[in-house]
Motif scaffolding. Structure first.
Motif, PDB file in Angstrom:
ATOM      1  N   MET A   1       0.848  -1.181   0.000  1.00  0.00           N
ATOM      2  CA  MET A   1       0.000   0.000   0.000  1.00  0.00           C
ATOM      3  C   MET A   1       0.888   1.237   0.000  1.00  0.00           C
ATOM      4  N   PRO A   2       0.598   2.241  -0.819  1.00  0.00           N
ATOM      5  CA  PRO A   2       1.447   3.417  -0.871  1.00  0.00           C
ATOM      6  C   PRO A   2       1.265   4.323   0.338  1.00  0.00           C
ATOM      7  N   TRP A  50       2.435   9.787  11.861  1.00  0.00           N
ATOM      8  CA  TRP A  50       1.243   9.174  11.299  1.00  0.00           C
ATOM      9  C   TRP A  50       1.622   7.911  10.566  1.00  0.00           C
ATOM     10  N   ASP A  51       0.673   7.017  10.444  1.00  0.00           N
ATOM     11  CA  ASP A  51       0.898   5.804   9.666  1.00  0.00           C
ATOM     12  C   ASP A  51       0.476   6.045   8.224  1.00  0.00           C
ATOM     13  N   PHE A  52      -0.596   6.794   8.043  1.00  0.00           N
ATOM     14  CA  PHE A  52      -1.081   7.167   6.724  1.00  0.00           C
ATOM     15  C   PHE A  52      -1.533   8.625   6.808  1.00  0.00           C
ATOM     16  N   THR A  72      -3.098  10.776  -4.644  1.00  0.00           N
ATOM     17  CA  THR A  72      -2.160  11.083  -3.580  1.00  0.00           C
ATOM     18  C   THR A  72      -2.927  11.781  -2.451  1.00  0.00           C
ATOM     19  N   PRO A  73      -2.417  11.760  -1.234  1.00  0.00           N
ATOM     20  CA  PRO A  73      -3.156  12.382  -0.139  1.00  0.00           C
ATOM     21  C   PRO A  73      -3.435  13.871  -0.361  1.00  0.00           C
ATOM     22  N   VAL A  74      -2.544  14.571  -1.053  1.00  0.00           N
ATOM     23  CA  VAL A  74      -2.744  15.992  -1.352  1.00  0.00           C
ATOM     24  C   VAL A  74      -2.606  16.167  -2.854  1.00  0.00           C
ATOM     25  N   PHE A  75      -3.486  16.952  -3.450  1.00  0.00           N
ATOM     26  CA  PHE A  75      -3.442  17.167  -4.900  1.00  0.00           C
ATOM     27  C   PHE A  75      -3.900  18.580  -5.200  1.00  0.00           C
TER      28      PHE A  75
END
Length: 190
Positions: A1-2, A50-52, A72-75
């Motif tokens: 998992m990314p 954080w883990d994710f 991605t978490p931020v875009f």
């Protein structure tokens, strides 16, 4: 998992890989590798707590390559997709892998469609585009443009005739088309 702090597990053990791939693991001995002290895996040293990472909310659908399972978490959201160019971009991302030429050719076509739309919108704005200054034609005439290239071995001299077509022809066609439209409207009003 990314996007996790843990390294993903190897699908095969080192012994299995060494048996299957000749020369695999030749650099596993830390004494043979000068960069080992820098490669220590220590998640606590990074300061990440954080883990994710927290995900940015996706208020509008975003384009995402078929190779990636998630965004991605931020875009970026500064230029949302719109119009025909947005439809072309959605098609490129939804249908074709980034490894395919079709993906990139559709994105280039979408850029051209967006540029043409911007030119059309500028005609109806308070400050329309000025093709003489923005395409560099005026600078060619006033700042010795051709004289600086004549007799030299510069590479851009070769594609100079094509520049006239690529940069100037769309403007000539747009002006000619607009003149025809205005002419037909004037004839209808008479």
């Amino acid at each position: 998992m990314p996007y996790t702090q843990d390294k993903p597990p190897l699908p095969e053990s080192s012994d299995q890989l060494r048996a299957r791939i000749p020369g695999w693991g030749a650099d596993l001995d830390p004494h043979d590798r000068p960069s080992v002290p820098r490669e220590r895996f220590d998640p606590g040293a990074t300061g990440a707590h954080w883990d994710f990472p927290d995900r940015q909310p996706e208020l509008h659908p975003r384009e995402r390559s078929v190779e990636h399972a998630q965004l991605t978490p931020v875009f970026g959201t500064s230029a949302p997709l719109h119009g025909l160019s947005g439809s072309l971009r959605r098609l490129a991302y939804a249908r074709y892998s980034e490894a395919r030429a079709a993906h990139w050719l559709i994105l280039i076509a979408a850029d051209r469609v967006d540029a043409a739309g911007s030119h059309v919108r500028s005609v109806f704005s308070a400050h329309p585009d000025n093709p003489l200054t923005e395409t560099g034609i005026r600078a060619e005439l006033t700042h010795h443009g051709y004289a600086s290239r004549a007799g030299s071995r510069r590479v851009d001299v070769r594609h100079q005739p094509a520049d006239v077509l690529v940069v100037g022809l769309p403007w000539v066609l747009a002006v000619g088309g607009s003149a025809l439209v205005v002419r037909s409207l004037v004839r209808r009003l008479r």
